[in-house]
Design a protein around this motif. Structure first.
Motif, PDB file in Angstrom:
ATOM      1  N   THR A 119       0.861  -1.186   0.000  1.00  0.00           N
ATOM      2  CA  THR A 119       0.000   0.000   0.000  1.00  0.00           C
ATOM      3  C   THR A 119       0.891   1.227   0.000  1.00  0.00           C
ATOM      4  O   THR A 119       2.000   1.211   0.552  1.00  0.00           O
ATOM      5  N   THR A 121       1.221   5.648  -1.797  1.00  0.00           N
ATOM      6  CA  THR A 121       0.674   6.781  -2.544  1.00  0.00           C
ATOM      7  C   THR A 121       0.751   6.496  -4.042  1.00  0.00           C
ATOM      8  O   THR A 121       1.811   6.126  -4.552  1.00  0.00           O
ATOM      9  N   ARG A 152      -4.466   6.687  -3.433  1.00  0.00           N
ATOM     10  CA  ARG A 152      -3.787   5.586  -2.761  1.00  0.00           C
ATOM     11  C   ARG A 152      -3.754   4.361  -3.667  1.00  0.00           C
ATOM     12  O   ARG A 152      -4.547   4.252  -4.601  1.00  0.00           O
ATOM     13  N   ALA A 154      -3.223  -0.067  -3.602  1.00  0.00           N
ATOM     14  CA  ALA A 154      -3.091  -1.320  -2.860  1.00  0.00           C
ATOM     15  C   ALA A 154      -2.906  -2.444  -3.863  1.00  0.00           C
ATOM     16  O   ALA A 154      -3.530  -2.453  -4.932  1.00  0.00           O
ATOM     17  N   LYS A 196       3.559   0.747   2.852  1.00  0.00           N
ATOM     18  CA  LYS A 196       3.703  -0.496   3.609  1.00  0.00           C
ATOM     19  C   LYS A 196       3.915  -1.646   2.647  1.00  0.00           C
ATOM     20  O   LYS A 196       3.290  -1.722   1.594  1.00  0.00           O
ATOM     21  N   GLU A 217      -7.731  -0.419   5.718  1.00  0.00           N
ATOM     22  CA  GLU A 217      -6.700  -0.201   6.730  1.00  0.00           C
ATOM     23  C   GLU A 217      -5.874   1.041   6.422  1.00  0.00           C
ATOM     24  O   GLU A 217      -5.398   1.729   7.334  1.00  0.00           O
ATOM     25  N   ASP A 218      -5.723   1.335   5.131  1.00  0.00           N
ATOM     26  CA  ASP A 218      -4.971   2.516   4.694  1.00  0.00           C
ATOM     27  C   ASP A 218      -5.815   3.788   4.792  1.00  0.00           C
ATOM     28  O   ASP A 218      -5.315   4.890   4.565  1.00  0.00           O
ATOM     29  N   ASP A 220      -8.262   4.861   2.888  1.00  0.00           N
ATOM     30  CA  ASP A 220      -8.425   5.576   1.618  1.00  0.00           C
ATOM     31  C   ASP A 220      -9.734   6.342   1.562  1.00  0.00           C
ATOM     32  O   ASP A 220      -9.860   7.328   0.838  1.00  0.00           O
ATOM     33  N   ARG A 223      -9.142  10.053   2.510  1.00  0.00           N
ATOM     34  CA  ARG A 223      -7.979  10.729   1.952  1.00  0.00           C
ATOM     35  C   ARG A 223      -8.312  11.525   0.697  1.00  0.00           C
ATOM     36  O   ARG A 223      -7.447  11.793  -0.121  1.00  0.00           O
TER      37      ARG A 223
END
Length: 441
Positions: A119, A121, A152, A154, A196, A217-218, A220, A223
């Motif tokens: 994960t 940017t 983001r 993933a 990550k 979890e991030d 998103d 954001r």
């Protein structure tokens, strides 16, 4: 002996009560195949059934979900992607057998592969840099999926050693791979990028469910940049029905494949239980209504929680929304193929918004959704130029979705319709309270 016989019969009864029963009917409805699932109530059973249907690339046109005490009855109206009923007996048997047994998800052979989760940017050229690093480290990408949303990214990537074809097990080598990829994901050294990388601890996890979890979890869903407005084509409302201790969630958006899976997956991973639901689609629109509670039986309890559910469901719908031109690459697999192809995309200003990589019998079948640098539909001449460089027969345009929809009368009508449906739910609940409609809970 008699006692043993009683125990055997009791065990059979317990197994029968806890095993979902599936009935498939092609005669009741003229336009869809009906799949009925009757099961004891347990957490995740609805998601498992929806997951099986969507992994077969079936379209769920309607669905009715009902929980009566400790028992579930789920009814799905399904077709293939061309809108036809299901007549292939092998597919029908597969549905029955998969729902009635433990189902782990799409059949990716993970034995002999190393699974990486990433994960970070998103930016133009990121995928090219990632695959260049993996190629440089002699890693062969066998399967992978990558999603982008709200700036983001993933991804779940399945690797093997490029020379031997064996799994990559050496801890120092894995650490080196993770470190190089993390540097790429950090890119501009943005302290807020929070890149990550890790080796997957659950190789049996459904890969698309895992992508939703990684994005969640991030965070998103929160954001969104100042330039990114909330999608006018996705309307989510959440209301509490205090008399019955339900929270009522309505989702109205454009219909697409795997929509129900994305929403149910998110509700399940947020630890909400779905007690009743109605799903309807008409033309290109979908309306989904869910009656949910926490696992302890309580409804949503605060305005902050209500807003969080709305944001998370909007994100769940948007992550897989078609963005860009769909390009399909079919090419004999070779070391560095993905690095070469994605470098060509980058050099020609194409941004990859979603990717599906698969390899079978030494043939690579890869799907890329691409936009220009501004997130708009690429110029047709640019696409043809890229195809000529990679190979016209190898890289083909498979889908040209409509993009850059301006908020006109159609979208305003869509939002109005969502509000009216929500009001309709309130009327329905009032009829319920006056005893004109009886509960199935």
């Amino acid at each position: 002996m008699a006692m043993k016989g009683y125990l055997d019969e009791y065990e059979k009864l317990v197994i029968r009560m806890n095993t979902p029963r599936v009935v498939i009917d092609n005669g009741v409805c003229s336009s869809a195949t009906i799949v009925k699932v009757d099961s004891s109530r347990r957490n995740g059973i609805l998601l498992e059934a929806v997951q099986i249907l969507t992994d077969l690339n079936l379209s769920i046109k309607k669905a009715y979900i009902s929980s009566d005490g400790r028992w579930n009855m789920d009814v799905f109206h399904v077709t293939d992607l061309n809108g036809n009923k299901l007549n292939d007996q092998s597919v029908l048997r597969y549905i029955e057998q998969s729902i009635e047994t433990v189902y782990y998800g799409e059949n990716i052979e993970v034995n002999g592969l190393t699974a990486l989760e990433l994960t970070g940017t998103d930016r133009i050229g990121l995928l090219s840099e990632m695959f260049a690093v993996l190629s440089d480290l002699n890693c062969d990408v066998v399967d992978a999926k990558l999603w982008t949303h709200n700036g983001r990214v993933a991804s779940v990537i399945y690797l093997r050693d490029g020379s031997s074809g064996a799994p990559i097990l050496d801890s120092q080598r894995i650490s080196k791979i993770e470190g190089r990829l993390k540097n790429v994901l950090n890119g501009d050294n943005d302290v807020n990028s929070a890149a990550k990388t890790c080796v997957s601890v659950d190789s049996m996890m459904h890969i698309e469910r895992r992508l939703h979890q990684l994005m969640f979890e991030d965070r998103d869903y929160e954001r969104r940049s100042n330039k990114q407005e909330r999608s006018p084509t996705v309307v989510v409302t959440v209301q509490n029905w205090a008399e019955r201790s339900y929270s009522v969630v309505n989702v109205h958006c454009r219909d697409r494949t795997k929509l129900l899976f994305d929403v149910v997956c998110t509700l399940t991973d947020m630890e909400y239980a779905v007690f009743h639901a109605t799903i309807n689609t008409a033309e290109d629109q979908a309306h989904l209504e869910f009656y949910i509670r926490h696992k302890d039986g309580s409804p949503i309890s605060s305005e902050a929680e209500r807003q969080r559910v709305i944001l998370c469901l909007e994100a769940a719908v948007e992550r897989r929304a078609l963005e860009g031109v769909r390009l399909e690459l079919r090419h004999p697999d070779k070391q560095g193929l993905l690095a070469e192809v994605t470098r060509t995309f980058r050099e020609n200003g194409l941004n990859v918004t979603r990717t599906e990589i698969s390899t079978s019998s030494e043939m690579a079948t890869n799907i890329f959704y691409v936009t220009d640098a501004n997130g708009d539909e690429p110029d047709f001449k640019l696409i043809e130029s890229v195809r000529e460089k990679i190979g016209l027969e190898c890289l083909r345009v498979k889908e040209m979705p409509t993009m850059n929809h301006k908020k006109g009368d159609g979208e305003e009508q869509q939002q109005t319709k969502a509000v009216l449906v929500s009001l309709g739910s309130l009327v329905w609940r009032n009829l319920f309270n006056f005893g004109l409609i009886k509960s199935c809970s």
